[in-house]
Scaffold this active site. Structure first.
Site: not given
Length: 225
Positions: A45, A49, A118, A121
């Site tokens: 995650e 991102d 989450d 990502e």
């Protein structure tokens, strides 16, 4: 590594076949399901991102070469924030393949915005590690689709926009009050009111406090403007 039929179908939905399927398994594994032999998706995650951020930065710059940083920043935030990631996750039914502990399953984890965002990502990071940046970029652009072209020029979230509206008129920041909470513990519903120093107010109901606050702020902004 052999993966389940559900994950095989998910690869079809995102139009990407993993060479290292263990990366996909990790990407959909929530911390509630982790163990000494099963890694969760938190590190992916973190990476995803950053990959998403770079993809969106490039996309926005290439689509509007005359935009200032001040114009690009809110558009960027609108495209990469957790709500946007969760919306994309819902489009590809990512919730159906999440690996969750019993408590998260019982509390409706497959529908939770934070978990979906989450995991989205993490899937981006998994594709990046399995292939390369260009492949991950193609995936993001494909899944986000026309969201990039239709993101509002002024994409500030309603709470920020309402606060700036109030400050421009020498008012104190808006105040938010929780009026009610209903529903079961695993799926609560919140009613929030927002009030300006000048007395104008609106209220809204949503599945999270943040969503209810944003909806109330938008309703008040729409009335004021």
């Amino acid at each position: 590594m052999k993966i389940s039929a559900e994950l095989s179908a998910f690869q079809g939905r995102i139009d990407y076949q993993f060479k290292q399927p263990e990366l996909l398994v990790r990407a959909v594994t929530h911390s509630s399901k982790s163990s000494p032999t099963r890694e969760d998706n938190q590190r992916l995650e973190f990476l995803g991102d950053r990959v998403l951020g770079l993809v969106m930065s490039e996309a926005l710059l290439s689509r509007d070469k005359g935009a200032s940083e001040g114009q690009l920043a809110p558009r960027f935030n609108a495209l990469v924030r957790k709500e946007a990631c969760a919306d994309v996750a819902k489009d590809i039914d990512l919730g159906a393949v999440l690996k969750l502990g019993r408590s998260e399953q019982m509390s409706g984890g497959r529908r939770k915005q934070a978990l979906l965002g989450d995991a989205m990502e993490a899937v981006i990071a998994a594709v990046y590690l399995d292939a390369d940046f260009e492949t991950a970029k193609a995936l993001v652009l494909r899944l986000w689709g026309n969201r990039i072209d239709t993101v509002e020029s002024d994409a500030r979230d309603p709470k920020t926009a309402l606060q700036e509206w109030a400050q421009a008129r020498k008012q104190t920041p808006p105040s938010y009050v929780e009026l009610a909470r209903s529903g079961p513990d695993h799926a609560p519903v919140f009613t929030i009111s927002v009030t300006l120093q000048s007395g104008e107010s609106e209220e809204a109901t949503a599945a999270s406090k943040r969503q209810a606050q944003q909806a109330a702020a938008k309703a008040l902004l729409d009335r004021l403007t």
